[in-house]
Motif scaffolding. Structure first.
Motif, short mmCIF file in Angstrom:
data_model
loop_
_atom_site.label_atom_id
_atom_site.label_comp_id
_atom_site.label_asym_id
_atom_site.label_seq_id
_atom_site.Cartn_x
_atom_site.Cartn_y
_atom_site.Cartn_z
N GLU A 95 -9.98 -4.79 -6.15
CA GLU A 95 -11.16 -4.21 -6.42
C GLU A 95 -12.50 -5.10 -6.59
OE1 GLU A 95 -10.07 -1.84 -9.76
OE2 GLU A 95 -10.07 -0.09 -8.65
N GLU A 96 -12.49 -6.17 -6.92
CA GLU A 96 -13.33 -7.31 -7.37
C GLU A 96 -13.97 -7.72 -5.90
OE1 GLU A 96 -13.55 -11.39 -9.91
OE2 GLU A 96 -11.65 -10.58 -9.35
N ILE A 122 -0.11 3.03 -2.13
CA ILE A 122 -0.45 2.97 -0.91
C ILE A 122 -1.98 3.54 -0.77
CG2 ILE A 122 -0.21 4.35 1.59
CD1 ILE A 122 2.10 1.89 0.75
N ALA A 123 -2.20 4.47 -1.40
CA ALA A 123 -3.51 5.19 -1.52
C ALA A 123 -4.43 4.11 -1.83
CB ALA A 123 -3.49 6.17 -2.60
N PHE A 124 -4.15 3.48 -2.96
CA PHE A 124 -4.85 2.40 -3.67
C PHE A 124 -5.20 1.34 -2.43
CE2 PHE A 124 -5.97 -1.79 -5.08
CZ PHE A 124 -6.99 -1.75 -6.04
N LEU A 125 -4.40 0.76 -1.58
CA LEU A 125 -4.46 -0.11 -0.31
C LEU A 125 -5.40 0.38 0.67
CD1 LEU A 125 -0.79 -1.53 -0.31
CD2 LEU A 125 -2.92 -2.77 -0.94
N CYS A 126 -5.37 1.63 0.76
CA CYS A 126 -6.15 2.08 1.62
C CYS A 126 -7.84 2.44 1.43
CB CYS A 126 -5.88 3.95 2.03
SG CYS A 126 -4.30 3.96 2.74
N ARG A 127 -8.02 2.20 -0.09
CA ARG A 127 -9.45 2.21 -0.59
C ARG A 127 -9.87 0.73 -0.88
NH1 ARG A 127 -7.18 5.56 -4.36
NH2 ARG A 127 -7.49 3.84 -5.77
N LYS A 128 -9.18 -0.17 -0.39
CA LYS A 128 -9.56 -1.70 -0.83
C LYS A 128 -10.80 -1.97 -0.07
CE LYS A 128 -7.96 -3.96 3.41
NZ LYS A 128 -9.04 -4.05 4.07
N PRO A 142 8.58 -0.45 2.65
CA PRO A 142 8.76 0.92 2.88
C PRO A 142 8.09 1.32 4.26
CG PRO A 142 7.42 0.29 1.02
CD PRO A 142 7.96 -0.93 1.71
N ALA A 143 8.46 2.30 4.90
CA ALA A 143 7.98 3.14 6.16
C ALA A 143 6.03 3.25 5.74
CB ALA A 143 8.51 4.40 6.61
N SER A 144 5.94 3.83 4.66
CA SER A 144 4.62 4.24 4.19
C SER A 144 3.60 3.08 4.37
CB SER A 144 4.55 4.69 2.85
OG SER A 144 4.96 3.71 1.89
N LEU A 145 4.09 1.78 3.99
CA LEU A 145 3.44 0.58 4.19
C LEU A 145 3.06 0.28 5.47
CD1 LEU A 145 1.90 -1.60 2.81
CD2 LEU A 145 4.14 -2.95 2.41
N LEU A 146 4.32 0.15 6.27
CA LEU A 146 4.01 0.03 7.61
C LEU A 146 3.11 0.94 8.42
CD1 LEU A 146 7.86 -0.69 8.52
CD2 LEU A 146 6.38 -2.27 7.76
N ASP A 147 3.10 2.09 7.94
CA ASP A 147 2.19 3.06 8.33
C ASP A 147 0.81 2.65 8.31
OD1 ASP A 147 3.95 4.81 9.62
OD2 ASP A 147 3.78 6.31 7.89
N ILE A 148 0.40 2.27 7.06
CA ILE A 148 -1.16 1.78 6.87
C ILE A 148 -1.42 0.39 7.46
CG2 ILE A 148 -1.33 3.62 5.15
CD1 ILE A 148 -1.55 0.82 3.14
N ALA A 149 -0.53 -0.37 7.69
CA ALA A 149 -0.53 -1.76 7.88
C ALA A 149 -1.35 -1.67 9.45
CB ALA A 149 0.47 -2.57 8.07
#
Ligand code: ATP
Ligand code: MG
Length: 174
Positions: A95-96, A122-128, A142-149
């Motif tokens: 966040e910093e 995952i939701a947090f990483l999408c808002r980085k 996990p698949a959810s991480l591969l999706d947003i990567a």
């Protein structure tokens, strides 16, 4: 020059996930760019990278979470607490947005063992922060991480000396 903070994943069963992350960190440090590495370690501390990190202390922030936790230890509550504290720390650092790159080493393990809530992470990483690069390592991402990567690299084991009975050696495995 375009700055697009990437979400990167090094996964797979082959050797090189953590060492490639350290290489990327080393590359950034050479440009004077600040890097933070948070190791969610399983098993013993790896003193090689820990000691090297001290040589870059002006630019490299290095945290080791959950000393020696074993994922299937006799103290699952302690492991969970350590993983959650590590994730809390990671979130505050992300966040910093002060760093060029934040590495979450072995972060797939707390996700896979349900110690950190996958959906929330995952939701947090999408808002980085937009410009920040985040690199996550660990087997079985996990698949959810591969999706947003933006980038996923799978290290595939072709051969590993351990199978020939050659044990972990200083400067190679730790
Ligand atoms: P490294 O830290 O060497 O880059 P890694 O991050 O890809 O390895 P991990 O799953 O974190 O791999 O493995 C932790 C330890 O197991 C390290 O000491 C690593 O060298 C070793 N290791 C990695 N891949 C294998 C493998 N395919 N077989 C046996 N040991 C491995
Ligand atoms: Mg690793």
């Amino acid at each position: 020059m375009q700055t697009k903070g990437l979400i990167m994943v090094n996964t797979g069963n082959g050797k090189g996930k953590t060492t490639a992350a350290l290489g990327l960190a080393f590359r950034a440090l050479g440009h004077g760019l600040p890097v933070c590495i948070i190791q969610f370690i399983k098993g013993k501390w790896k003193y090689g990278e820990l000691n090297s990190a001290k040589r870059f202390e002006d630019l490299l922030e290095f945290h080791v979470v959950g000393q020696g936790f074993t994922w299937k230890s006799g103290d699952p509550e302690g492991d969970r607490r350590a993983a959650q504290e590590g994730w809390k720390l990671a979130k505050s650092i992300i966040e910093e947005g002060r760093h060029h790159l934040v590495v979450l080493d072995e972060f797939t393990y707390p996700l896979n063992y349900g110690m950190v809530d996958e959906e929330e992470a995952i939701a947090f990483l999408c808002r980085k922060p937009e410009a920040l690069h985040v690199l996550i390592t660990g087997r079985n991402a996990p698949a959810s991480l591969l999706d947003i990567a933006d980038m996923v690299t799978e290290m595939r084991e072709v051969k590993h000396h351990l199978k020939a009975g050659i044990k972990a050696q200083k400067g190679i495995e730790f």
